[in-house]
Scaffold this motif. Sequence first.
Motif, PDB file in Angstrom:
ATOM      1  N   TRP A  16     -17.687  -4.709   0.373  1.00  0.00           N
ATOM      2  CA  TRP A  16     -16.425  -5.453   0.245  1.00  0.00           C
ATOM      3  C   TRP A  16     -16.557  -6.875   0.772  1.00  0.00           C
ATOM      4  O   TRP A  16     -15.938  -7.789   0.234  1.00  0.00           O
ATOM      5  CB  TRP A  16     -15.235  -4.712   0.814  1.00  0.00           C
ATOM      6  CG  TRP A  16     -15.031  -4.611   2.286  1.00  0.00           C
ATOM      7  CD1 TRP A  16     -15.206  -3.501   3.041  1.00  0.00           C
ATOM      8  CD2 TRP A  16     -14.553  -5.620   3.187  1.00  0.00           C
ATOM      9  NE1 TRP A  16     -14.892  -3.761   4.355  1.00  0.00           N
ATOM     10  CE2 TRP A  16     -14.480  -5.055   4.465  1.00  0.00           C
ATOM     11  CE3 TRP A  16     -14.177  -6.954   3.034  1.00  0.00           C
ATOM     12  CZ2 TRP A  16     -14.061  -5.764   5.589  1.00  0.00           C
ATOM     13  CZ3 TRP A  16     -13.757  -7.666   4.150  1.00  0.00           C
ATOM     14  CH2 TRP A  16     -13.696  -7.068   5.408  1.00  0.00           C
ATOM     15  N   VAL A  36     -11.386  -3.985  -3.179  1.00  0.00           N
ATOM     16  CA  VAL A  36     -10.331  -3.189  -2.546  1.00  0.00           C
ATOM     17  C   VAL A  36     -10.758  -1.722  -2.437  1.00  0.00           C
ATOM     18  O   VAL A  36     -10.508  -1.064  -1.419  1.00  0.00           O
ATOM     19  CB  VAL A  36      -8.992  -3.353  -3.302  1.00  0.00           C
ATOM     20  CG1 VAL A  36      -7.948  -2.375  -2.805  1.00  0.00           C
ATOM     21  CG2 VAL A  36      -8.489  -4.784  -3.167  1.00  0.00           C
ATOM     22  N   ALA A  37     -11.437  -1.203  -3.455  1.00  0.00           N
ATOM     23  CA  ALA A  37     -11.934   0.183  -3.402  1.00  0.00           C
ATOM     24  C   ALA A  37     -12.962   0.343  -2.285  1.00  0.00           C
ATOM     25  O   ALA A  37     -12.952   1.354  -1.557  1.00  0.00           O
ATOM     26  CB  ALA A  37     -12.538   0.578  -4.748  1.00  0.00           C
ATOM     27  N   ALA A  40     -11.172   0.463   1.061  1.00  0.00           N
ATOM     28  CA  ALA A  40     -10.563   1.774   1.300  1.00  0.00           C
ATOM     29  C   ALA A  40     -11.623   2.812   1.665  1.00  0.00           C
ATOM     30  O   ALA A  40     -11.434   3.612   2.593  1.00  0.00           O
ATOM     31  CB  ALA A  40      -9.776   2.222   0.073  1.00  0.00           C
ATOM     32  N   ILE A  43     -12.898   2.223   5.340  1.00  0.00           N
ATOM     33  CA  ILE A  43     -11.964   2.733   6.354  1.00  0.00           C
ATOM     34  C   ILE A  43     -11.936   4.253   6.338  1.00  0.00           C
ATOM     35  O   ILE A  43     -11.890   4.906   7.389  1.00  0.00           O
ATOM     36  CB  ILE A  43     -10.549   2.159   6.117  1.00  0.00           C
ATOM     37  CG1 ILE A  43     -10.541   0.657   6.338  1.00  0.00           C
ATOM     38  CG2 ILE A  43      -9.518   2.837   6.999  1.00  0.00           C
ATOM     39  CD1 ILE A  43     -10.820   0.223   7.755  1.00  0.00           C
ATOM     40  N   GLY A  44     -11.987   4.842   5.148  1.00  0.00           N
ATOM     41  CA  GLY A  44     -11.971   6.302   5.038  1.00  0.00           C
ATOM     42  C   GLY A  44     -13.171   6.950   5.721  1.00  0.00           C
ATOM     43  O   GLY A  44     -13.025   7.915   6.478  1.00  0.00           O
TER      44      GLY A  44
END
Length: 104
Positions: A16, A36-37, A40, A43-44
């Motif tokens: 990212w 953006v994916a 995410a 963070i996941g």
Amino acid sequence: MAWLFLLVAGLCEIIWAIGLKYTEGFTSLWPTIGTVAAMAASIGFLGLALKALPVGTAYAAWTGIGAVGTAALGIYLFNEPATLLRLSSIGLILAGIIGLKVAS
């Protein structure tokens, strides 16, 4: 397994961070979606790693992996300077990540 999740989270952070360069201020659709994916996913996976690792260790290693990878790719992809001081600093960050792994 937690360290594997942390490594994947760090790799997603690199994706990212580099992806931001290609979004052109979030005006280019596909790079923005990919960035953006990756955010995410990063963070996941960090969240999964935090189930077993102390937050200070995990966060420091996560940002370190991202910093080292992003700096290295900046040198490779964008012809950013690879000075001795810069490479030494990257090496110190990498040593810190290894130290956190050994200490945990």
